[in-house]
Scaffold this active site. Sequence first.
Site, PDB file in Angstrom:
ATOM      1  N   ASN A 110      14.350  49.264  36.814  1.00 46.81           N
ATOM      2  CA  ASN A 110      14.664  48.684  38.128  1.00 46.81           C
ATOM      3  C   ASN A 110      15.974  49.240  38.676  1.00 46.81           C
ATOM      4  O   ASN A 110      16.930  49.469  37.931  1.00 46.81           O
ATOM      5  CB  ASN A 110      14.666  47.146  38.096  1.00 46.81           C
TER       6      ASN A 110
ATOM      7  N   GLU B 244      18.611  48.453  41.731  1.00 46.18           N
ATOM      8  CA  GLU B 244      18.986  47.476  42.766  1.00 46.18           C
ATOM      9  C   GLU B 244      19.884  48.126  43.818  1.00 46.18           C
ATOM     10  O   GLU B 244      20.411  49.221  43.623  1.00 46.18           O
ATOM     11  CB  GLU B 244      19.662  46.269  42.116  1.00 46.18           C
TER      12      GLU B 244
ATOM     13  N   CYS C 152      11.486  47.571  41.714  1.00 49.14           N
ATOM     14  CA  CYS C 152      11.192  47.167  40.330  1.00 49.14           C
ATOM     15  C   CYS C 152      10.940  48.378  39.430  1.00 49.14           C
ATOM     16  O   CYS C 152      10.572  49.464  39.910  1.00 49.14           O
ATOM     17  CB  CYS C 152       9.941  46.301  40.298  1.00 49.14           C
TER      18      CYS C 152
ATOM     19  N   GLU D 137       8.440  48.817  37.366  1.00 49.75           N
ATOM     20  CA  GLU D 137       7.032  49.247  37.319  1.00 49.75           C
ATOM     21  C   GLU D 137       6.708  50.168  38.482  1.00 49.75           C
ATOM     22  O   GLU D 137       6.033  51.180  38.331  1.00 49.75           O
ATOM     23  CB  GLU D 137       6.091  48.037  37.373  1.00 49.75           C
TER      24      GLU D 137
ATOM     25  N   CYS E 114       4.292  44.565  42.470  1.00 47.98           N
ATOM     26  CA  CYS E 114       3.956  45.566  41.443  1.00 47.98           C
ATOM     27  C   CYS E 114       2.497  45.439  41.031  1.00 47.98           C
ATOM     28  O   CYS E 114       1.822  46.446  40.781  1.00 47.98           O
ATOM     29  CB  CYS E 114       4.875  45.417  40.231  1.00 47.98           C
TER      30      CYS E 114
HETATM   31  N1  THU Z   1      12.052  43.271  38.417  1.00 43.72           N
HETATM   32  C1  THU Z   1      11.349  44.323  37.943  1.00 43.72           C
HETATM   33  O1  THU Z   1      11.880  45.410  37.730  1.00 43.72           O
HETATM   34  N2  THU Z   1      10.030  44.126  37.698  1.00 43.72           N
HETATM   35  C2  THU Z   1       9.359  42.973  37.960  1.00 43.72           C
HETATM   36  O2  THU Z   1       8.144  42.936  37.828  1.00 43.72           O
HETATM   37  C3  THU Z   1      10.085  41.790  38.391  1.00 43.72           C
HETATM   38  C4  THU Z   1      11.513  41.957  38.674  1.00 43.72           C
HETATM   39  C5  THU Z   1      13.478  43.476  38.724  1.00 43.72           C
HETATM   40  C6  THU Z   1      13.806  43.412  40.186  1.00 43.72           C
HETATM   41  C7  THU Z   1      15.262  43.034  40.153  1.00 43.72           C
HETATM   42  O3  THU Z   1      16.024  44.215  40.028  1.00 43.72           O
HETATM   43  C8  THU Z   1      15.411  42.217  38.885  1.00 43.72           C
HETATM   44  O4  THU Z   1      14.254  42.476  38.104  1.00 43.72           O
HETATM   45  C9  THU Z   1      15.519  40.731  39.125  1.00 43.72           C
HETATM   46  O5  THU Z   1      14.496  40.269  39.890  1.00 43.72           O
END
Ligand code: THU
Length: 157
Positions: free
Chosen positions: A62, A64, A73, A75, A115
Amino acid sequence: MTTKEIKSSFQEYASLDELSPEDRELATKAIRSMSHAYAPYSHFHVGAAVRMSNGQIVRGANQENAAFPSGICAERTAMFAAGAQYPDKYICSIALAGGVHGRLTDHPATPCGACRQVMAQYQARAGKPISVLMVGAKAIWKFEKVDDILPFIFNSI
Ligand code: THU
């Protein structure tokens, strides 16, 4: 009026040792990819690994951003990278793992709705099921196809 039911089944494994060698490799790569997360806001680090039809594994984590919706995310990072790198191949399976400050959760982290929708479309594109492995420290869940985690997939256009 009739009441209808939706059923979904999955396998639960107690540890990585119980997985097939292929799934273990994918799960391990997802766990290792957690360290590639850039998550200064949530501190929740997610790693993902996608296995392609040519055997290649593409990883994601992920990412941000201060403008929150601009982040993405793990995935989708992995799936979009896989689609961009191997446009003539298809995705066979995906694994994900997550945890606060990089410590793997006991209970498997589960993918968000966006996702799941992206997984569904790559599955439709492939015409073959994509299996989904959700990896936790105390349990690992394996779903044989995206339909099992996203009933009523949007595929109307
Ligand atoms: N996140 C993912 O990478 N995959 C998911 O399926 C759910 C959430 C990440 C997004 C964000 O950077 C952090 O987790 C908190 O939500």
